[in-house]
Design a protein around this motif. Sequence first.
Motif, PDB file in Angstrom:
ATOM      1  N   PRO A 157       0.856  -1.199  -0.054  1.00 35.61           N
ATOM      2  CA  PRO A 157      -0.063  -0.045   0.033  1.00 35.61           C
ATOM      3  C   PRO A 157       0.683   1.247   0.126  1.00 35.61           C
ATOM      4  N   LYS A 158       0.296   2.192  -0.652  1.00 34.20           N
ATOM      5  CA  LYS A 158       1.074   3.512  -0.520  1.00 34.20           C
ATOM      6  C   LYS A 158       1.052   4.132   0.869  1.00 34.20           C
ATOM      7  N   VAL A 159       2.227   4.752   1.152  1.00 36.44           N
ATOM      8  CA  VAL A 159       2.343   5.418   2.418  1.00 36.44           C
ATOM      9  C   VAL A 159       2.647   6.598   2.640  1.00 36.44           C
ATOM     10  N   ILE A 160       2.084   7.406   3.173  1.00 39.30           N
ATOM     11  CA  ILE A 160       2.511   8.831   3.387  1.00 39.30           C
ATOM     12  C   ILE A 160       3.140   9.269   4.745  1.00 39.30           C
ATOM     13  N   GLU A 161       4.336   9.866   4.508  1.00 36.89           N
ATOM     14  CA  GLU A 161       5.236  10.022   5.847  1.00 36.89           C
ATOM     15  C   GLU A 161       4.918  11.578   6.244  1.00 36.89           C
ATOM     16  N   ASN A 162       4.910  11.657   7.687  1.00 33.07           N
ATOM     17  CA  ASN A 162       4.624  12.889   8.227  1.00 33.07           C
ATOM     18  C   ASN A 162       6.156  13.605   8.364  1.00 33.07           C
ATOM     19  N   THR A 163       6.321  14.641   7.713  1.00 29.70           N
ATOM     20  CA  THR A 163       7.635  15.401   7.639  1.00 29.70           C
ATOM     21  C   THR A 163       7.645  16.480   8.378  1.00 29.70           C
ATOM     22  N   GLY A 164       6.763  17.321   8.402  1.00 30.59           N
ATOM     23  CA  GLY A 164       6.656  18.791   8.902  1.00 30.59           C
ATOM     24  C   GLY A 164       5.817  18.956  10.206  1.00 30.59           C
ATOM     25  N   TYR A 165       5.165  17.831  10.778  1.00 24.10           N
ATOM     26  CA  TYR A 165       4.517  18.203  11.938  1.00 24.10           C
ATOM     27  C   TYR A 165       5.125  18.047  13.302  1.00 24.10           C
ATOM     28  N   GLU A 166       4.999  19.007  14.080  1.00 28.70           N
ATOM     29  CA  GLU A 166       5.393  19.188  15.361  1.00 28.70           C
ATOM     30  C   GLU A 166       4.196  19.167  16.469  1.00 28.70           C
ATOM     31  N   PRO A 167       4.358  18.214  17.472  1.00 29.87           N
ATOM     32  CA  PRO A 167       3.201  18.126  18.289  1.00 29.87           C
ATOM     33  C   PRO A 167       3.006  19.422  19.178  1.00 29.87           C
ATOM     34  N   SER A 168       1.788  19.869  19.408  1.00 28.35           N
ATOM     35  CA  SER A 168       1.472  21.064  19.966  1.00 28.35           C
ATOM     36  C   SER A 168       1.687  21.432  21.428  1.00 28.35           C
ATOM     37  N   ASP A 169       1.596  22.338  22.142  1.00 24.89           N
ATOM     38  CA  ASP A 169       1.844  22.291  23.531  1.00 24.89           C
ATOM     39  C   ASP A 169       0.782  21.502  24.540  1.00 24.89           C
ATOM     40  N   ASN A 170      -0.382  21.202  23.697  1.00 17.57           N
ATOM     41  CA  ASN A 170      -1.270  20.455  24.433  1.00 17.57           C
ATOM     42  C   ASN A 170      -0.863  19.202  24.776  1.00 17.57           C
ATOM     43  N   VAL A 171       0.143  18.840  23.651  1.00 16.57           N
ATOM     44  CA  VAL A 171       0.670  17.231  23.735  1.00 16.57           C
ATOM     45  C   VAL A 171       2.064  17.319  24.601  1.00 16.57           C
ATOM     46  N   THR A 172       2.688  18.214  24.482  1.00 15.38           N
ATOM     47  CA  THR A 172       4.309  18.182  24.978  1.00 15.38           C
ATOM     48  C   THR A 172       3.846  18.615  26.324  1.00 15.38           C
ATOM     49  N   ARG A 173       2.864  19.254  27.102  1.00 17.14           N
ATOM     50  CA  ARG A 173       3.132  19.866  28.269  1.00 17.14           C
ATOM     51  C   ARG A 173       2.787  18.651  29.376  1.00 17.14           C
ATOM     52  N   TRP A 174       2.416  17.517  28.798  1.00 19.87           N
ATOM     53  CA  TRP A 174       2.240  16.237  29.680  1.00 19.87           C
ATOM     54  C   TRP A 174       3.671  15.758  30.046  1.00 19.87           C
ATOM     55  N   VAL A 175       4.754  16.143  29.499  1.00 17.36           N
ATOM     56  CA  VAL A 175       6.136  15.509  30.041  1.00 17.36           C
ATOM     57  C   VAL A 175       6.376  16.378  31.272  1.00 17.36           C
ATOM     58  N   GLY A 176       6.075  17.640  31.165  1.00 13.93           N
ATOM     59  CA  GLY A 176       6.544  18.446  32.384  1.00 13.93           C
ATOM     60  C   GLY A 176       5.510  18.069  33.798  1.00 13.93           C
ATOM     61  N   LYS A 177       4.277  17.643  33.401  1.00 17.99           N
ATOM     62  CA  LYS A 177       3.636  17.111  34.448  1.00 17.99           C
ATOM     63  C   LYS A 177       3.849  15.680  35.111  1.00 17.99           C
ATOM     64  N   ILE A 178       4.809  14.950  34.403  1.00 16.10           N
ATOM     65  CA  ILE A 178       5.066  13.683  34.844  1.00 16.10           C
ATOM     66  C   ILE A 178       5.946  13.961  36.001  1.00 16.10           C
ATOM     67  N   GLY A 179       6.829  14.911  36.189  1.00 14.83           N
ATOM     68  CA  GLY A 179       7.991  15.081  37.309  1.00 14.83           C
ATOM     69  C   GLY A 179       6.824  15.440  38.713  1.00 14.83           C
ATOM     70  N   ALA A 180       5.844  16.095  38.417  1.00 14.98           N
ATOM     71  CA  ALA A 180       4.980  16.378  39.932  1.00 14.98           C
ATOM     72  C   ALA A 180       4.322  15.144  40.300  1.00 14.98           C
ATOM     73  N   ALA A 181       3.874  14.324  39.089  1.00 12.69           N
ATOM     74  CA  ALA A 181       3.147  13.129  39.546  1.00 12.69           C
ATOM     75  C   ALA A 181       4.029  12.053  40.202  1.00 12.69           C
ATOM     76  N   ARG A 182       5.307  11.959  39.633  1.00 12.31           N
ATOM     77  CA  ARG A 182       6.331  11.133  40.116  1.00 12.31           C
ATOM     78  C   ARG A 182       6.651  11.547  41.699  1.00 12.31           C
ATOM     79  N   GLU A 183       6.794  12.760  41.879  1.00 14.38           N
ATOM     80  CA  GLU A 183       7.059  13.336  43.389  1.00 14.38           C
ATOM     81  C   GLU A 183       6.030  12.683  44.074  1.00 14.38           C
ATOM     82  N   ILE A 184       4.683  12.873  43.887  1.00 21.89           N
ATOM     83  CA  ILE A 184       3.510  12.335  44.469  1.00 21.89           C
ATOM     84  C   ILE A 184       3.727  11.168  45.180  1.00 21.89           C
ATOM     85  N   LEU A 185       3.901  10.271  44.060  1.00 23.17           N
ATOM     86  CA  LEU A 185       4.308   8.754  44.118  1.00 23.17           C
ATOM     87  C   LEU A 185       5.213   8.569  44.998  1.00 23.17           C
TER      88      LEU A 185
END
Length: 208
Positions: A67-95
Amino acid sequence: MIKNKRNTYIRLDENGRFVSCSEKFKGTFEYNKACNIVQALPKQLKKMGFYVEAIPDIPEPKPKVQPKVIENTGYEPSDNVTRWVGKIGAAREILQEAIDREPELTKELSTVDKERSDILHEIEFTESFHMYIAWKWCKRLWINARKRRDIKNEMDIVEDIIESFDKRGISKAGVQANINKCKRRKYRYRIVEVADEEGNEVDGNATE
């Protein structure tokens, strides 16, 4: 191949004799040779009604169409996606705080239980006492029971926090890896187009 209506076949055994067998072990022969074999079969096998049947040609498998495949070359995840990386630290501190607190509470509970045992033994070994001494022991037991209940309540909360987290734990690297996958995401076409004999593109999912 040589067979009869009961789906019994002929093969050549290790001694060079023609014997009957199941389809799994059937022999294959050239057409003319198969006809000669049928004519030369022993009487016992001839009575079983063997005849020659041509083996149908096996068509060559069609090449697998990718099958024909289209590759994503110019997409960058928005802040709504990447912000969860920062929240991991707080969650790990609670745990981690809950994990560290659990053995402390176990030790505190043991201490309170020992205090209660001491008070009960004091009562047991006292020869005589008046109302004031009885009131002091009663209050000490009441304070001890309240402390014990408070410790056990906190233990319940701490255990609930630890058990509420996924058993795999929360991994900042794991979340970051998933975000990186978003950058490399591909789309594979659901409809595969193939070329017919004249070179024209046709729908690979079409049916006649």
